[in-house]
Design an enzyme around this catalytic site. Structure first.
Site, PDB file in Angstrom:
ATOM      1  N   GLU A 191      -4.761   7.491  -3.232  1.00 13.66           N
ATOM      2  CA  GLU A 191      -5.213   6.222  -2.647  1.00 13.66           C
ATOM      3  C   GLU A 191      -5.482   5.179  -3.741  1.00 13.66           C
ATOM      4  OE1 GLU A 191      -4.913   5.920   0.481  1.00 13.66           O
ATOM      5  OE2 GLU A 191      -6.065   4.161   1.068  1.00 13.66           O
ATOM      6  N   HIS A 206       0.847  -1.202   0.000  1.00 11.79           N
ATOM      7  CA  HIS A 206       0.000   0.000   0.000  1.00 11.79           C
ATOM      8  C   HIS A 206       0.886   1.258   0.000  1.00 11.79           C
ATOM      9  CE1 HIS A 206      -3.698   2.312   1.125  1.00 11.79           C
ATOM     10  NE2 HIS A 206      -2.792   3.121   1.640  1.00 11.79           N
ATOM     11  N   GLU A 207       1.792   1.316   0.958  1.00  9.74           N
ATOM     12  CA  GLU A 207       2.646   2.509   1.052  1.00  9.74           C
ATOM     13  C   GLU A 207       3.592   2.601  -0.152  1.00  9.74           C
ATOM     14  OE1 GLU A 207       1.615   4.637   3.050  1.00  9.74           O
ATOM     15  OE2 GLU A 207       0.399   3.321   4.317  1.00  9.74           O
ATOM     16  N   HIS A 231       1.787   4.486  -2.792  1.00 10.77           N
ATOM     17  CA  HIS A 231       1.892   5.932  -2.563  1.00 10.77           C
ATOM     18  C   HIS A 231       3.290   6.419  -2.958  1.00 10.77           C
ATOM     19  CE1 HIS A 231      -1.929   6.682  -0.602  1.00 10.77           C
ATOM     20  NE2 HIS A 231      -1.703   5.846   0.382  1.00 10.77           N
TER      21      HIS A 231
HETATM   22 ZN    ZN Z   1      -3.164   5.196   1.775  1.00  8.99          ZN
END
Ligand code: ZN
Length: 507
Positions: free
Chosen positions: A301, A271-272, A275
């Site tokens: 996101e 997830h990170e 980003h």
């Molecule tokens: Zn996030």
């Protein structure tokens, strides 16, 4: 200062905005340090450092010189043109006008309230004591409503819209509700059928205890293999994973580990990484200008969710990652094949806590928060009645009896920070993600199967070319239509979730 003969108003405007971005980037680094490295007693001085930088940055953005340079640029330029310069001027005008609409006294009151409210919230949550947080929630809602009044909203709109503009430009409560409504109805059906299926996926991988340093090495290996550039960023550990940093060449992300639950560490890291790869893909030359910045929290996101879910929770990904598991953990993961790992990563179970929620139930948590904050801002819901309204919503949406406020309305930090209008960006991110990923699959047949052989660069290059390179040049809605040909809708996300969970649960 005024422009010299050789310097145009546009050049001078960008010079000021770039300096403001450098100040913000220093704050970004200090914020990362605070969560990862700073000794506990450093907090008071760190707050002073960050608030001074915030004030300097705000003074720059609201300065009369920025106003003069903007007016000069608007006199010289065709602002409707599809050029980087026109997009930069439009975005700086947007940011400048919002910044000057807020009186300095209100900015300071909001910052001080948020700082105290976060502390009170943490204590209230630890002690399961909503009454302790209530006066701070009331004050926060009041400040948010006053901020919304300062910003204003369009005819037919409502206060929520004015606040959401900071996180998702162009987003309105009515627009969000029109997408969330059909999504909620279809998710309810899916979650109920999963619950009735009687099938329990293989959870063995998440029950294994694995050394945290080995988990870290594994996660960093995965992050680099999907495209995170570790020469232009770092992976560290924090209680709540996040991605920050100061520049596309210096991106700081964090993850978290448990003794077991390896798929949680992998999904947090991926997830990170999503980003981080967006930040690393922003155009270097445009640093500090709107076209060198990410467009919105929802689009941000969409990138994190895509690597976490569409990639990281696919069976194809686990075909690639299972040999890596063997290499990093050896005999400790004997018996775990791609199918077992895939099932572990995709267990569905309605729960109380948003940040622990699976893909099928996650958006329900977000919808509940959206409805409640919208009602508090219009005055339809009094903050004192929040726990009862929260618990009723969990009963209605997820069929759960919330046992206490710690696992109920006190669980998230957002409202204590004054961030109202923020929550829907999580679900908007999931919607954008599914819609964009569906288009990527159409454009690149075989892409998903390629994940099994470690081929991730096709997807990353495509995201770079279609999203990252543009910065804030297009609005989130425009970007979605340019890429997918359609406005945002619930259909692609439901096709994705049905396509995954119906076979997995035999429904
Ligand atoms: Zn996030």
């Amino acid at each position: 200062m005024t422009t010299t003969a050789s310097q145009t108003a546009y050049d001078r405007l960008l010079e000021i905005i770039r300096e403001e971005s450098v100040l913000d980037s220093i704050s970004g680094l200090l914020g990362w340090d605070q969560e990862t490295m700073m000794p506990i007693e450093g907090a008071a001085h760190r707050a002073k450092q960050i608030s001074l930088l915030a004030r300097l940055s705000h003074e720059r953005m609201t300065s009369s010189e920025v106003s003069e340079m903007l007016t000069a640029c608007e006199g010289e330029m065709d602002l409707t043109a599809d050029t980087e310069a026109a997009a930069n001027v439009r975005a700086i005008r947007h940011d400048h006008d919002r910044a000057v609409r807020l009186p300095a006294a209100l900015v300071q009151e909001a910052a001080e309230t948020a700082s105290a409210a976060q502390h009170e919230w943490a204590e209230a949550r630890a002690n399961n004591d909503f009454k302790r947080f209530l006066p701070w929630l009331e004050k926060t809602v009041d400040i948010c409503r006053r901020k919304a009044e300062c910003f204003g909203w369009a005819e037919g709109g409502e206060p929520w819209d004015a606040l959401a503009e900071d996180y998702e430009p162009g987003c309105t409560a009515a627009g969000v509700a029109s997408v969330f409504g059909p999504l909620r109805d279809r998710l309810r059906v899916l979650v109920a059928e999963i619950g009735d299926s009687g099938r329990t996926p293989d959870a063995r991988l998440d029950l294994m205890h694995l050394p945290r340093d080995e988990q870290m090495a594994f996660c960093l290996d995965v992050a680099e293999r999907i495209g995170f550039d570790a020469t232009r960023g770092r992976l560290d550990v924090s209680t709540h994973p996040f991605c920050g940093g100061s520049h596309c060449d210096d991106v700081r992300m964090t993850t978290r580990f448990h003794d077991d639950m390896l798929t949680d560490a992998v999904s947090s890291t991926m997830h990170e990484s999503g980003h981080a790869m967006y930040e690393q893909g922003l155009p270097y030359a445009a640093f500090g200008t709107p076209c060198g910045n990410s467009v919105s929290l929802g689009i941000h996101e969409s990138q994190s969710r895509m690597w976490e879910n569409q990639v990281g929770r696919s069976e194809s990904f686990w075909k690639f990652a299972t040999p890596l598991l063997q290499r990093h953990f050896g005999d400790a993961v004997t018996g775990i094949d791609a199918r077992a790992a895939y099932e572990s990563a995709n267990r569905v179970s309605p729960g109380f806590i948003r940040v622990e929620a699976d893909e099928a139930t996650y958006n329900m948590h977000v919808m509940i928060r959206f409805e409640l904050e919208r009602a508090m801002l219009t005055g339809d819901l009094s903050p004192a009645d929040l726990p009862a309204a929260w618990n009723a919503a969990y009963r209605d949406y997820l069929g759960l009896e919330v046992p206490d406020d710690r696992r109920g309305c006190l669980q998230d930090v957002h409202w204590s920070m004054g961030a109202m209008g923020y929550f829907p960006t999580y679900t908007l991110g999931n919607l954008y993600c599914a819609q964009i990923f569906e288009t990527a699959c159409e454009k690149m047949p075989g892409m998903v199967n390629g994940f099994a052989d470690g081929h991730f660069s096709g997807l990353l290059d495509w995201l770079r070319a279609n999203i990252h390179v543009h910065g804030r040049r297009y609005s989130p809605g425009q970007l979605c239509e340019r890429i997918t040909g359609k406005p945002i809708s619930a259909d692609p996300l439901m096709r994705y979730l049905d396509g995954k969970f119906r076979p997995l649960y035999g429904i």
